[in-house]
Write a protein that holds these residues in place. Structure first.
Motif, PDB file in Angstrom:
ATOM      1  N   HIS A  60       0.835  -1.206   0.000  1.00 39.60           N
ATOM      2  CA  HIS A  60       0.000   0.000   0.000  1.00 39.60           C
ATOM      3  C   HIS A  60       0.866   1.251   0.000  1.00 39.60           C
ATOM      4  O   HIS A  60       2.042   1.225   0.386  1.00 39.60           O
ATOM      5  CB  HIS A  60      -0.978   0.001   1.185  1.00 39.60           C
ATOM      6  N   HIS A 117      -0.238   4.159   1.543  1.00 42.01           N
ATOM      7  CA  HIS A 117      -0.830   5.059   2.520  1.00 42.01           C
ATOM      8  C   HIS A 117       0.244   5.809   3.303  1.00 42.01           C
ATOM      9  O   HIS A 117       1.365   5.320   3.475  1.00 42.01           O
ATOM     10  CB  HIS A 117      -1.738   4.282   3.486  1.00 42.01           C
ATOM     11  N   GLU A 122      -0.796  -3.388   7.122  1.00 40.29           N
ATOM     12  CA  GLU A 122      -2.237  -3.531   7.275  1.00 40.29           C
ATOM     13  C   GLU A 122      -2.619  -4.988   7.002  1.00 40.29           C
ATOM     14  O   GLU A 122      -2.268  -5.555   5.965  1.00 40.29           O
ATOM     15  CB  GLU A 122      -2.976  -2.610   6.302  1.00 40.29           C
ATOM     16  N   SER A 175     -12.874  -0.830   8.658  1.00 40.94           N
ATOM     17  CA  SER A 175     -12.364  -0.003   9.764  1.00 40.94           C
ATOM     18  C   SER A 175     -13.444   0.221  10.806  1.00 40.94           C
ATOM     19  O   SER A 175     -13.184   0.147  12.011  1.00 40.94           O
ATOM     20  CB  SER A 175     -11.878   1.345   9.229  1.00 40.94           C
ATOM     21  N   PRO A 186      -7.829   0.901  12.666  1.00 40.65           N
ATOM     22  CA  PRO A 186      -7.614   2.213  12.058  1.00 40.65           C
ATOM     23  C   PRO A 186      -8.577   3.220  12.707  1.00 40.65           C
ATOM     24  O   PRO A 186      -9.739   2.893  12.958  1.00 40.65           O
ATOM     25  CB  PRO A 186      -7.956   1.992  10.587  1.00 40.65           C
ATOM     26  N   GLU A 230      -8.836   6.951   8.742  1.00 40.57           N
ATOM     27  CA  GLU A 230      -7.514   6.509   8.297  1.00 40.57           C
ATOM     28  C   GLU A 230      -7.657   5.443   7.207  1.00 40.57           C
ATOM     29  O   GLU A 230      -8.490   4.543   7.329  1.00 40.57           O
ATOM     30  CB  GLU A 230      -6.722   5.919   9.469  1.00 40.57           C
ATOM     31  N   TYR A 243      -7.271   2.155   5.005  1.00 40.59           N
ATOM     32  CA  TYR A 243      -7.031   0.773   5.431  1.00 40.59           C
ATOM     33  C   TYR A 243      -7.639  -0.168   4.415  1.00 40.59           C
ATOM     34  O   TYR A 243      -8.771   0.027   3.957  1.00 40.59           O
ATOM     35  CB  TYR A 243      -7.660   0.542   6.809  1.00 40.59           C
ATOM     36  N   ASN A 248       3.691  -1.554   3.854  1.00 39.38           N
ATOM     37  CA  ASN A 248       3.901  -0.141   3.576  1.00 39.38           C
ATOM     38  C   ASN A 248       5.155   0.066   2.732  1.00 39.38           C
ATOM     39  O   ASN A 248       6.049  -0.774   2.668  1.00 39.38           O
ATOM     40  CB  ASN A 248       3.979   0.669   4.872  1.00 39.38           C
TER      41      ASN A 248
END
Length: 397
Positions: free
Chosen positions: A161, A163, A169, A176, A240, A244, A246, A273
């Motif tokens: 991801h 983010h 995640e 979430s 999250p 946020e 997710y 990430n």
């Protein structure tokens, strides 16, 4: 699409699915790599109760396959997720001596998205439709082998991801908003029960609840976090917050997990990430962590006898016994018999750590195992033609 195009599309898809079932029926040798007929899907067959899928890490962009142009299509590759998948595969092999099942999409995501239904995944291209069927047939074959050998296991879908929040995640098909609810909500609410580790929450070694499996001290998130990597959900980061970003899990997590409450294979989507993927030092560290965490997760929740020497006894012998060789009864309390068309000369019994328990000539029709403690064992048999095979059996209480 015109009516004629649609007819051709579904006819081709029907034929390909049929061919996929033929592929599913064949035997795969653990440790061997298989490339499907299109050349775009790779399967490294395993003998562990772990499946790792890499749907978005492919590099190939053949001009003969048009780019996907469906509404809302995401065509960006999850960079370095293929490398992470291969790294985790090798790390698990080094730790256990056995192979996880690994399925990799070699095509770029702009050509083939292996984490979507066939319409969005292939955009109507016949070659990609075949790749899509083969990709999921390989996963189905891996799951079927795990159920045959172990009864249950875990499917991990590897993603990346972009983010802003730099954390891993973990997706279980829970949003979430659902994760922000109380543990009691997760354990009792009907909607929350539609998750990808449903059968594990119904039956696990420690009798943990769904909430504990998601974000308790023995959750996959905590196992990773205890190795130095921030993960959500976990006891350190239960959910999250607010809006946020997710990823809760996609097509593969639903299709190959146990949200239907019937599958014996559970699923977790892993979203890494960018800091972990793009930095080579961090990437190597997270590879080792994921490999050990997958082993630990199985040890804690499925099988406490799953040790780092689990496969030592299988070295230099056939891991999969011949078609005409089996043990009966299995499990057994007192005696087991070898059913085979070969002439057996001798046998050896090993425990799960690879320790030799007994070795003897095979002179009787049965082997007495009453003196063994309850648990899993390996029986290595040697036939008159100097052929060796290894079979698993369980000493029952």
């Amino acid at each position: 699409m015109s009516k004629l195009t649609l007819i051709i599309f579904y006819f081709v898809n029907y034929i390909i699915i049929g061919l996929g079932f033929l592929s599913f029926a064949q035997n795969y040798i653990p440790g061997n790599t298989y490339i499907d007929a299109t050349g775009y899907v790779e399967y490294r067959a395993g003998n562990l109760p772990i499946v790792i899928s890499s749907p978005h890490g492919g590099y190939l962009e053949p001009a003969s396959i048009p780019d996907r142009n469906c509404t809302g299509c995401v065509t960006i590759r999850d960079s370095f997720t293929q490398e992470v998948t291969r790294g985790v595969d090798n790390a698990i092999l080094a730790e256990t001596g056995c192979y996880p099942h690994v399925i990799i999409n070699l095509l770029h995501r702009k050509k083939f998205d292996a984490n979507r239904d066939v319409g969005d995944a292939a955009n109507g291209d016949p070659t990609v439709i075949q790749s899509w069927n083969n990709y999921h047939n390989f996963i189905d074959a891996a799951k079927a082998q795990i159920i045959q050998d172990y009864g249950t296991g875990t499917f991990y879908d590897m993603h990346g991801h972009g983010h802003t929040i730099q954390r891993i995640e973990l997706g279980y098909l829970l949003t979430s908003a659902e994760l922000q609810q109380t543990d009691n909500y997760l354990n009792t609410n009907t909607a929350a029960q539609d998750n990808s580790i449903r059968t594990l929450s119904n039956s696990n070694q420690q009798n943990l609840t769904l909430a504990q499996l998601l974000r308790g001290t023995s959750s996959f998130g905590d196992i990773i976090a205890n190795r130095g990597f921030h993960a959500v959900p976990s006891s350190f980061d239960p959910a999250p917050q607010g809006t946020e970003p997710y990823f809760a899990g996609g097509y593969n997590t639903r299709r190959h997990g146990s949200s239907d409450n019937t599958s014996q294979i559970n699923a977790i989507q892993i979203e890494l990430n960018s800091n972990l993927r793009f930095n080579s030092t961090n990437r190597d560290a997270v590879i080792d962590s994921l490999a050990l965490s997958m082993i630990d997760f199985h040890t804690q929740h499925y099988d406490s006898q799953f040790t780092n020497q689990y496969c030592a006894v299988l070295n230099n012998t056939e891991i999969k016994p011949a078609k005409n060789t089996s043990l009966y009864p299995n499990p057994s309390q007192d005696n087991i018999s070898i059913l085979t068309d070969k002439t057996i000369i001798s046998y050896s019994i090993y425990d799960v750590s690879g320790k030799l328990i007994v070795t003897d000539f095979y002179e009787n029709s049965t082997i007495n195992i009453s003196q063994l403690t309850i648990g899993l064992y390996f029986l290595t048999i040697q036939s008159q033609d100097d052929h060796k095979e290894t079979l698993r059996f369980v000493k029952a209480p």
